[in-house]
Write an enzyme that holds these catalytic residues in place. Structure first.
Site, mmCIF file in Angstrom:
data_model
loop_
_atom_site.group_PDB
_atom_site.id
_atom_site.type_symbol
_atom_site.label_atom_id
_atom_site.label_comp_id
_atom_site.label_asym_id
_atom_site.label_seq_id
_atom_site.Cartn_x
_atom_site.Cartn_y
_atom_site.Cartn_z
ATOM 1 N N GLY A 41 0.828 -1.202 0.000
ATOM 2 C CA GLY A 41 0.000 0.000 0.000
ATOM 3 C C GLY A 41 0.856 1.243 0.000
ATOM 4 N N GLY A 43 -0.774 4.484 0.127
ATOM 5 C CA GLY A 43 -1.574 5.621 0.552
ATOM 6 C C GLY A 43 -0.806 6.393 1.607
ATOM 7 N N GLY A 46 0.883 3.827 4.005
ATOM 8 C CA GLY A 46 1.925 2.975 3.445
ATOM 9 C C GLY A 46 3.127 3.766 2.949
ATOM 10 N N SER A 285 -17.176 17.352 0.161
ATOM 11 C CA SER A 285 -16.496 17.389 1.460
ATOM 12 C C SER A 285 -17.352 17.940 2.587
ATOM 13 C CB SER A 285 -15.238 18.230 1.354
ATOM 14 O OG SER A 285 -14.739 18.480 2.640
ATOM 15 N N ARG A 331 -20.957 12.718 11.313
ATOM 16 C CA ARG A 331 -21.470 12.138 10.066
ATOM 17 C C ARG A 331 -22.618 11.159 10.261
ATOM 18 N NH1 ARG A 331 -15.552 11.431 7.297
ATOM 19 N NH2 ARG A 331 -15.320 13.668 6.988
ATOM 20 N N SER A 441 -8.774 10.810 9.686
ATOM 21 C CA SER A 441 -8.217 9.615 9.069
ATOM 22 C C SER A 441 -6.866 9.888 8.431
ATOM 23 C CB SER A 441 -9.175 9.069 8.029
ATOM 24 O OG SER A 441 -8.542 8.054 7.310
HETATM 25 C C1 LIG Z 1 -13.710 10.693 -1.060
HETATM 26 C C2 LIG Z 1 -13.013 10.603 0.248
HETATM 27 C C3 LIG Z 1 -12.649 11.766 0.923
HETATM 28 C C4 LIG Z 1 -11.989 11.694 2.147
HETATM 29 N N1 LIG Z 1 -11.655 12.864 2.784
HETATM 30 C C5 LIG Z 1 -10.971 12.794 3.955
HETATM 31 C C6 LIG Z 1 -10.561 13.988 4.612
HETATM 32 O O1 LIG Z 1 -10.820 15.099 4.155
HETATM 33 N N2 LIG Z 1 -9.856 13.872 5.757
HETATM 34 C C7 LIG Z 1 -9.528 12.661 6.289
HETATM 35 O O2 LIG Z 1 -8.875 12.627 7.313
HETATM 36 N N3 LIG Z 1 -9.904 11.516 5.676
HETATM 37 C C8 LIG Z 1 -10.616 11.557 4.525
HETATM 38 N N4 LIG Z 1 -10.989 10.390 3.914
HETATM 39 C C9 LIG Z 1 -10.509 9.109 4.424
HETATM 40 C C10 LIG Z 1 -9.047 8.906 4.046
HETATM 41 O O3 LIG Z 1 -8.814 9.409 2.759
HETATM 42 C C11 LIG Z 1 -8.631 7.451 4.040
HETATM 43 O O4 LIG Z 1 -9.110 6.810 5.157
HETATM 44 C C12 LIG Z 1 -7.114 7.328 4.041
HETATM 45 O O5 LIG Z 1 -6.569 8.100 3.020
HETATM 46 C C13 LIG Z 1 -6.679 5.904 3.930
HETATM 47 O O6 LIG Z 1 -5.297 5.840 3.720
HETATM 48 P P1 LIG Z 1 -4.559 4.463 3.715
HETATM 49 O O7 LIG Z 1 -3.111 4.759 3.626
HETATM 50 O O8 LIG Z 1 -4.983 3.661 4.876
HETATM 51 O O9 LIG Z 1 -5.066 3.667 2.436
HETATM 52 P P2 LIG Z 1 -5.286 4.062 0.894
HETATM 53 O O10 LIG Z 1 -4.912 5.449 0.597
HETATM 54 O O11 LIG Z 1 -6.637 3.596 0.556
HETATM 55 O O12 LIG Z 1 -4.227 3.176 0.126
HETATM 56 C C14 LIG Z 1 -4.371 1.813 -0.060
HETATM 57 C C15 LIG Z 1 -3.161 1.316 -0.787
HETATM 58 O O13 LIG Z 1 -3.139 -0.095 -0.718
HETATM 59 C C16 LIG Z 1 -2.873 -0.636 -1.988
HETATM 60 N N5 LIG Z 1 -3.490 -1.957 -2.029
HETATM 61 C C17 LIG Z 1 -4.702 -2.335 -1.563
HETATM 62 N N6 LIG Z 1 -4.875 -3.650 -1.739
HETATM 63 C C18 LIG Z 1 -3.759 -4.120 -2.312
HETATM 64 C C19 LIG Z 1 -3.332 -5.399 -2.730
HETATM 65 N N7 LIG Z 1 -4.085 -6.489 -2.581
HETATM 66 N N8 LIG Z 1 -2.107 -5.513 -3.306
HETATM 67 C C20 LIG Z 1 -1.305 -4.416 -3.465
HETATM 68 N N9 LIG Z 1 -1.658 -3.201 -3.061
HETATM 69 C C21 LIG Z 1 -2.865 -3.051 -2.498
HETATM 70 C C22 LIG Z 1 -3.429 0.351 -2.967
HETATM 71 O O14 LIG Z 1 -2.768 0.214 -4.196
HETATM 72 C C23 LIG Z 1 -3.101 1.662 -2.264
HETATM 73 O O15 LIG Z 1 -1.778 2.032 -2.590
HETATM 74 C C24 LIG Z 1 -11.685 10.444 2.700
HETATM 75 C C25 LIG Z 1 -12.053 9.283 2.036
HETATM 76 C C26 LIG Z 1 -12.753 9.352 0.841
HETATM 77 C C27 LIG Z 1 -13.231 8.098 0.220
#
Ligand SMILES: Cc1cc2nc3c(=O)[nH]c(=O)nc-3n(C[C@H](O)[C@H](O)[C@H](O)COP(=O)(O)OP(=O)(O)OC[C@H]3O[C@@H](n4cnc5c(N)ncnc54)[C@H](O)[C@@H]3O)c2cc1C
Ligand code: SF4
Ligand code: FES
Lengths: 639, 244
Positions: A41, A43, A46, A285, A331, A441
């Site tokens: 990951g 994001g 990660g 948002s 929310r 988040s």
């Molecule tokens: C539209 C939207 C708006 C949001 N706005 C906000 C906000 O304003 N403020 C806030 O705090 N939060 C917000 N959130 C929530 C926040 O964006 C997410 O919770 C957060 O970014 C998650 O980050 P992460 O690093 O956990 O995962 P993600 O950013 O989801 O990354 C997941 C990663 O895992 C990888 N991956 C997944 N499965 C596999 C696999 N099987 N094999 C290889 N790679 C894989 C993907 O390629 C990706 O790189 C929002 C969410 C959404 C949907």
């Protein structure tokens, strides 16, 4: 049977993280070079973890399924990121941020983790600023903030409506710096198909190269999952359409317990569904609720255009029901209130499944320019999708699946129940209880990756320094690769008639109808039957054209949907089991006379931790009791 | 709406591609372009044919995954939108629509409409960062930034890395993409420290990867879904000369 140990450090809440850091084991720089870590990951969680671990000197391999790490779903976050800086002098503090999250999560999160998340929030903002994230600023050159739902202070840092993009590109740049240095190796267009566990420890992963179809083995001393949330289980959601639960689910089946799967946040302000082929619902948002007012007509079925409805015939139902927080209620409360009005027949638009979010008053008071500078891109986004101009008429919005508070169970060190396997960001369950507050988040994901995991992982790796490079020809790797291949072959061999997406859509509908904003026992039990039936149909009538050994997007989708069927059953089971209403989990049987969630702290003040017991066997429920030493459990009131 | 689609099909990087014709009935004007493609793919899979491969993810114009040449325009005929945000209401019943992958030497086709844009990542790896380790940052408000600069830096920073600028350019120049990052950091005090090394490294990498020169046609700006401005390229040039 698994024994849960949350490893919460002793001592007063405000000292726990400091004393943990003072006593945690360390790994010296020469030994770090000999240790491999896999991060799945890219994001916020990660990419920040991978770059920080690289900065420390570990050998890191990072994976994502997109063509570039910069496209991880975090990029889509809009509104902002919280920190307890108290730059506004409005009485904010680490404690208050912690308290808001605990209360917002309806007292179903672990105190120690939440406090720590609040504690490192300030470091996250410092770091992002230092690496060039262009947050909004005031004329004096200092950072600006705004308010988000569920709080009464202004602590949300933002970059217009693209905060997630800017923070993610910041993490991506840190990652690139380490790639250049050679500490981090990037593997894009790879999908993790399985986790490899050797002698009870996470030792590697099996991936599929999504371009060539090649199945690959990767080994490491520890594995970190940063694979995001599973909101796309509803099919239509605010998430990127390829988001999925497969990595977490595979880890679950190898022994990592899954916590509170039914805690799913439905976001109140999304663009409603416009057509039957719609593939996603776009978020508007939460920050818009700073200036937008939510209303429906006072008369049922009023079909007049919004602007023709006079002030006294509008029902600003959030302001009416929740005078203290008004449009800025959390929310879950906002979503249910919208559903309540629409179910009662007051909804607007062609479907009646929408409410207004109106900027008329804000534009009159502050001028169009001021509103444009705050929300310009969101207004444009709305116009692009709907063809309507929110400067001229109110937006139409409706709730949609958005965020999963549930996820892999982790202890204080962010380790799952498999030694050496960590889960960070949205993929874990830890910080948001039964409901997440806006902008917390990104804060958690970046805090986990930059400042928490790089400390806690040493405690495990310190005992691994004598373990040589893990070979990939062991029976465990053989077996994991073989079963991954067999499963892909099985999906291709069905040769039925229907697409993976059409099954996904039907699954999503069941989940939305019976396990969405509100739930009841009868509906949940029905959903369980429906999911099982649909799963059977899936395994007998799916069609995946093409082969395993080529780029095959249908095959990718099919694998993800297959896992969603299994997770759906667990999610519903968890929702049945929790006979109370708390946060986003609203059981119709358990509500106060005026329709608010009725918690049952005596029986349900625990984290539901589910252990996989094997194919076809019921999951085993463990309970992590939640002890509140610092705060008193109260009814969560926003009135 | 009824539409005729002429879509580029190419099995893999080595195969020779060609246009294949598809007919679509019942396209709703409320669909996005990608939802229309989903509908086509559904039909193809139900007929046990290979669906059209294309990159996409967020479907809200921010991840930069999607990108197709539509009737000769990167991301289609409407300015300021990505392919995923292109609404079918801009097309008419009976239209014939030509759909191709990005055409640029540094972006080889992988399959159908999917191209390899890893060259963009390589340019960012070369210098698109500020070298501060986690833990080493000063208090955020100890680095004041003029609001005007911060806002301008933001306007450059919103590039989504889609590659439309390269696809639109007859020289396949990546100047707009590179200049967006250079500008973001050039405008911020945090970025000034490494400004010279950064611009040299990124430009050198860009040249090495086979992107062409900028001949100021402005095609990139016109095609950019995020409206990244040509003034960024002017700033890149200034930064570049300052660096030697
Ligand atoms: C539209 C939207 C708006 C949001 N706005 C906000 C906000 O304003 N403020 C806030 O705090 N939060 C917000 N959130 C929530 C926040 O964006 C997410 O919770 C957060 O970014 C998650 O980050 P992460 O690093 O956990 O995962 P993600 O950013 O989801 O990354 C997941 C990663 O895992 C990888 N991956 C997944 N499965 C596999 C696999 N099987 N094999 C290889 N790679 C894989 C993907 O390629 C990706 O790189 C929002 C969410 C959404 C949907
Ligand atoms: S400059 Fe514009 S067209 Fe080029 S990659 Fe960035 S967003 Fe896409
Ligand atoms: S799919 Fe993300 S920008 Fe189009």
């Amino acid at each position: 049977m698994i024994r849960l140990n949350s490893k919460i450090p002793d001592g007063p809440l405000a000292r726990k993280w400091t004393s943990y850091k003072a006593s945690v084991k360390l790994v010296n720089p020469a030994n770090k070079k000999k240790i491999d870590i896999i991060v799945v990951g890219t994001g916020l969680s990660g990419a920040s973890a991978a770059s920080s671990l690289g900065e420390l000197g570990y050998n890191v391999k990072v994976f994502c399924y997109q063509d570039s790490p910069r496209r991880a779903h975090s990029v889509a976050a809009q509104g902002g990121i919280n920190a307890a800086k108290n730059y506004q002098n409005d009485g904010d503090s680490v404690y208050r941020l912690f308290y808001d999250m605990i209360k917002g999560g309806d007292f179903r999160a672990r105190e120690a983790n939440v406090y720590r998340a609040a504690e490192v929030s300030n470091q996250v903002i410092d770091h992002f600023t230092a690496i060039g994230v262009p947050f909004a600023r005031d004329y004096g050159g200092t950072l600006d903030t705004r308010s988000f739902g569920g709080v009464q202070v202004s602590r949300t840092f933002y970059a217009k409506g693209q905060t997630g993009q800017q923070c993610l590109l910041g993490c991506y740049s840190s990652l690139n710096r380490q790639i250049k240095k050679g500490t981090v190796k990037m593997f894009p267009r790879r999908e993790m198909l399985d986790l490899v566990v050797i002698d009870g420890r996470a030792r590697g992963i099996i991936t599929r190269n999504l371009v060539t179809g090649e199945i690959e083995r990767h080994s490491a001393h520890a594995v970190v999952l940063a694979t995001g949330g599973y909101g796309t289980i509803y099919y239509l959601s605010t998430l990127a359409v390829n988001s999925n639960a497969s990595a977490a689910w595979k880890a679950h089946k190898k022994g990592a317990c899954f916590a509170n799967p039914s805690f799913v946040q439905i976001h109140p302000t999304c663009v409603p569904q416009l057509n039957e082929f719609q593939s996603k619902l776009t978020l508007m948002s939460e920050s818009l609720r700073n200036d937008g007012r939510v209303w429906v007509p006072r008369t049922k079925g009023d079909k007049r255009p919004a602007n023709d409805i006079p002030e006294e015939e509008r029902d600003y139902y959030l302001e009416r029901r929740y005078p203290a927080y008004g449009n800025l209620v959390p929310r879950d409360v906002g979503s249910r209130a919208a559903k309540e009005r629409c179910d009662a027949g007051y909804g607007v638009g062609d479907t009646g499944l929408a409410v207004y979010l109106d900027f008329r008053d804000a534009i009159n008071k502050q001028g169009k320019k001021a509103i444009e500078s705050k929300y310009g891109n969101l207004f444009e986004l709305y116009k692009t999708i709907t063809g309507k101009d929110p400067y001229e008429e109110p937006m139409m919005i409706y709730p949609a699946g958005h965020y999963t508070m549930g996820g892999l169970w982790v202890d204080y060190e962010l380790m799952t129940t498999i030694p050496g396997l960590y889960a960070i960001g949205e993929s874990n369950f830890s910080d948001h209880g039964a409901n997440r507050l806006g902008a917390s988040s990104l804060m958690q994901a970046a805090g986990d990756g930059y400042f928490i995991l790089p400390v806690t992982i040493n405690n495990y790796l310190a005992d691994q320094i004598r373990v040589p490079k893990i070979p990939t020809d062991s029976p465990e790797f053989e077996e994991a690769e073989k079963s991954a291949r067999e499963r892909l072959a099985k999906l291709i061999s069905i040769k039925g008639k229907q697409t993976a997406s059409s099954f996904h859509k039907r699954l999503g509908k069941i989940m939305w109808d019976y396990c969405g904003m509100t739930r009841n026992e009868e509906g949940l039990k029905k959903a369980l039957v429906l999911v099982k039936e649909l799963k059977k149909e899936f395994w007998s009538d799916l069609n995946v054209p093409g082969t395993i050994n080529e780029l095959n997007q249908e095959l990718e989708k099919a694998g993800r949907v297959a896992d969603y069927f299994e997770l759906a059953e667990l999610l519903i089971t968890d929702a049945i089991e929790r006979k109370e209403s708390c946060g986003a989990h609203f059981r119709e049987e358990y509500q106060t006379p005026d329709g608010e969630a009725l918690r049952n702290d005596k029986e349900f003040a625990y984290v539901a931790v589910w252990e996989y017991a094997g194919e076809g066997k019921p999951h085993i429920l463990h309970k992590e009791e939640l002890k509140f030493e610092e705060v008193e459990m109260k009814e969560r009131s926003y009135k | 709406m009824k539409l005729t689609l002429k879509i580029w099909r190419q099995k893999d990087a080595r195969a020779k591609g060609s246009f294949v014709t598809y007919h679509m009935d019942n396209v709703s004007p409320e669909m996005s372009f990608l939802e229309m493609m989903d509908a086509l793919n559904k039909k193809l899979v139900e007929e046990d044919k290979d669906p059209v491969a294309f990159d996409h993810d967020c479907r809200e114009g921010i991840c930069g995954s999607c990108g197709m040449y539509i009737n000769g325009h990167p991301h289609g005929p409407v300015p300021g939108v990505t392919t995923c945000h292109l609404s079918m209401r801009y097309f008419n019943d009976g239209d014939t629509i030509w759909v191709e992958p990005w055409r640029a030497k540094p972006f080889p086709v992988i399959r159908d409409l999917i191209v390899d844009r890893s060259a963009f990542d390589k340019i960012q790896v070369a210098g698109g960062f500020i070298s501060v380790n986690a833990g080493a940052a000063p208090e955020a408000n100890s680095i004041p930034v003029r609001k005007k600069n911060a806002d301008e830096a933001f306007d450059s920073a919103i590039c989504i890395g889609c590659g439309a600028c390269v696809a639109a350019c007859k020289n396949a120049s990546a100047m707009l993409f590179v200049s967006a990052k250079i500008s973001q950091f050039a405008l911020l005090p945090q970025g000034r420290v490494e400004a010279k090394d950064r611009v040299r490294a990124m430009v050198e990498k860009m040249d090495e990867l086979g992107f062409g020169n900028c001949s100021n046609t402005g095609a990139c700006e016109a095609a950019c879904p995020k409206k990244i401005k040509l003034t960024n390229i002017a700033r890149l040039n200034r930064e570049y000369y300052k660096a030697y």
